[in-house]
Enzyme design. Structure first.
Site, PDB file in Angstrom:
ATOM      1  N   ALA A 113     104.217 -14.416 107.512  1.00  0.00           N
ATOM      2  CA  ALA A 113     103.411 -15.416 107.397  1.00  0.00           C
ATOM      3  C   ALA A 113     103.643 -16.747 108.639  1.00  0.00           C
ATOM      4  O   ALA A 113     102.746 -16.825 110.169  1.00  0.00           O
ATOM      5  CB  ALA A 113     102.418 -15.610 106.409  1.00  0.00           C
ATOM      6  N   VAL A 128     106.028 -12.048  99.078  1.00  0.00           N
ATOM      7  CA  VAL A 128     107.163 -11.983 100.389  1.00  0.00           C
ATOM      8  C   VAL A 128     106.153 -12.329 101.166  1.00  0.00           C
ATOM      9  O   VAL A 128     106.928 -12.591 102.731  1.00  0.00           O
ATOM     10  CB  VAL A 128     107.722 -10.624 100.072  1.00  0.00           C
ATOM     11  CG1 VAL A 128     105.892  -9.510 100.110  1.00  0.00           C
ATOM     12  CG2 VAL A 128     108.102  -9.949 101.708  1.00  0.00           C
ATOM     13  N   LYS A 129     105.506 -12.089 101.351  1.00  0.00           N
ATOM     14  CA  LYS A 129     104.340 -12.511 102.258  1.00  0.00           C
ATOM     15  C   LYS A 129     104.030 -13.955 103.106  1.00  0.00           C
ATOM     16  O   LYS A 129     104.078 -14.002 104.708  1.00  0.00           O
ATOM     17  CB  LYS A 129     102.823 -12.733 102.147  1.00  0.00           C
ATOM     18  CG  LYS A 129     102.578 -11.079 101.545  1.00  0.00           C
ATOM     19  CD  LYS A 129     102.498 -10.014 102.818  1.00  0.00           C
ATOM     20  CE  LYS A 129     101.856  -9.134 102.610  1.00  0.00           C
ATOM     21  NZ  LYS A 129     102.381  -7.452 103.644  1.00  0.00           N
ATOM     22  N   ASP A 130     105.124 -14.605 102.414  1.00  0.00           N
ATOM     23  CA  ASP A 130     105.326 -15.921 102.952  1.00  0.00           C
ATOM     24  C   ASP A 130     106.591 -15.582 104.375  1.00  0.00           C
ATOM     25  O   ASP A 130     106.273 -16.863 105.465  1.00  0.00           O
ATOM     26  CB  ASP A 130     106.423 -16.927 101.950  1.00  0.00           C
ATOM     27  CG  ASP A 130     105.280 -17.707 100.910  1.00  0.00           C
ATOM     28  OD1 ASP A 130     104.103 -17.571 100.968  1.00  0.00           O
ATOM     29  OD2 ASP A 130     105.981 -18.061 100.141  1.00  0.00           O
TER      30      ASP A 130
END
Length: 451
Positions: free
Chosen positions: A48, A43-45
């Protein structure tokens, strides 16, 4: 032709997948938002890239610059993808509790990785928070991302993840459940969903060793709640600005053991190969089931891929070493089933120095003593300590001169309760006869590990 201009354009639009087996005791429809379908497998894509683009827009990140971030690994992967496409250098500062897979993956995509100790205060100069900040002041043309307090984190989920969930459920979502770390996902998604429907409930999954749950319920930041924990990606010993506690309806805490067990269950029962925080989210979901009514729709978000944890939660030895494997241990044989193949012993005529060296080498606290006829005695740390007080030249004595009585021997079918009663102040261990000519040893540590 239908194609993306670069890998960043493939971020988002991850699927909702119905959970069927692991949630069979929940009456509501449970749908998993599986974020492993992002190119960086987490999910951090989303946040970021949003943080990078916002920093570019306002001049904090300049061409040819260096991106610096403290990360548990997944944000670093998203930043690495952005850095590759946009032409930046990346330095990831990571704590030593994170899996080796995460560190290896970051290096594989060109990031420089700095590893810091976990068990230090946030303001300790060795912490990954402090090291990140320091590097950003020392390295020219660098930008410290600070995902904890960078509100572009929350905004990414308000603009992307929340609208996706609303559209995919046709506005029928009643509950959103997610692990809370930096707070961007729960706050961004929660804000969007509550704006669409104020009755949607937002639930946070916390871990023991983290301050979130108590702070949400009492407003007290209790430092006594802060201690090391194994679960990755959720919980904090700080209050990130991205955590909007007003949006969150409640928290539930999940133990390290349960998070690890349910990470494996999710893969084996649903075929969903996700990471440690997904296991915590599933167990938290089950703990919250009384809040879910028949006919309601519950969306739970799975942060990252199980590939990040192959050497940890998906490794039997790692799980067994921490007492996390669900085992039905009833007998002495069950307890020693995964013990070392050979029993470590010392002979009566060897020097005490040899016994001490063997204890150090194998990291053990007691040794059976043998002679040509079998078990002749025993040695343990307390025996050695007492003997040393009386004789400082202890190391040059023969083992037979200070050994105690032999450890008692039990059959492999002896109950765990009976074995436990045999271990006491005078008798530090029990030997198990496996009835094939070999023996194993059971100590207090083995009993405690089986609890």
């Amino acid at each position: 032709m239908n194609y993306a201009e670069n890998i960043l354009q493939t971020i988002g639009n991850t699927p909702l997948v119905k959970l069927n087996t692991i949630t069979r005791d929940i009456d509501a429809l449970v749908l998993a938002k599986v974020e492993t379908f992002n190119p960086g497998n987490s999910v951090k894509d989303r946040m970021a890239v949003k943080m990078v683009e916002d920093a570019e827009a306002d001049g904090r990140l300049k061409p040819g610059g260096t991106i610096i971030e403290g990360t548990s690994g997944n944000t670093g992967m998203g930043l690495a993808l952005a850095a590759i496409v946009k032409g930046y250098k990346l330095i990831c500062v990571i704590s030593d509790k994170q899996s080796q897979e995460k560190i290896d993956i970051l290096r594989a995509v060109g990031a420089e990785v700095v590893v810091c100790p976990t068990n230090v205060e946030p303001d300790d100069p060795r912490s990954y928070y402090s090291v990140s900040k320091r590097l950003s002041t020392e390295i020219p043309n660098s930008w410290y991302v600070n995902q904890y307090d960078n509100l572009s984190n929350t905004l990414a989920h308000y603009e992307q993840t929340g609208p996706e969930i609303w559209e995919q459920t046709e506005g029928k979502v009643d509950h959103f459940v997610v692990g809370v770390g930096t707070g961007g996902t729960i706050s961004g998604v929660g804000k969007f969903l509550k704006e669409k429907n104020p009755n949607v409930k937002i639930w946070g999954i916390d871990t023991y060793g983290s301050v979130f749950k108590k702070y949400h319920e009492t407003g007290e930041f209790d430092e006594n709640e802060i201690y090391p924990y194994i679960t990755e990606g959720i919980g904090e010993d700080i209050l990130p600005e991205n955590v909007d506690f007003k949006i969150i309806d409640g928290f539930t805490k999940v133990t390290d053991k349960d998070a690890a067990i349910y990470t494996r269950k999710l893969a084996r029962e649903e075929g969903v190969f996700c990471g440690n925080s997904a296991g915590a989210a599933v167990k938290g979901l089950l703990q919250l089931k009384e809040h879910f009514k028949p006919g309601e729709v519950v969306v739970v978000l799975f942060h990252d891929s199980g590939t990040r944890y192959v050497g940890k939660m998906f490794n039997d030895d790692w799980m067994r070493d921490r007492g996390f494997l669900e085992q039905d241990i009833k007998t002495a044989s069950d307890l020693v089933a995964h013990a070392e193949k050979d029993l470590i012993t010392v002979r009566t005529e060897e020097l005490v120095a040899h016994a001490i060296e063997r204890m150090k080498q194998y990291d053990i606290s007691q040794l059976p003593v043998v002679d040509t006829e079998g078990f002749a005695g025993s040695l343990d740390e307390s025996t050695l300590f007492k003997a040393y007080i009386d004789n400082k030249d202890l190391a040059h004595l023969a083992v037979r001169e200070i050994m105690q009585s032999p450890f008692p021997i039990v059959k492999k079918g002896t109950s765990l309760d009976e074995v436990s009663r045999m271990i006491n102040r005078e008798n530090k261990a029990v030997l198990v006869d496996l009835e094939d000519g070999s023996y194993r040893i059971i100590t207090k540590h083995d009993i405690i590990s089986a609890i």
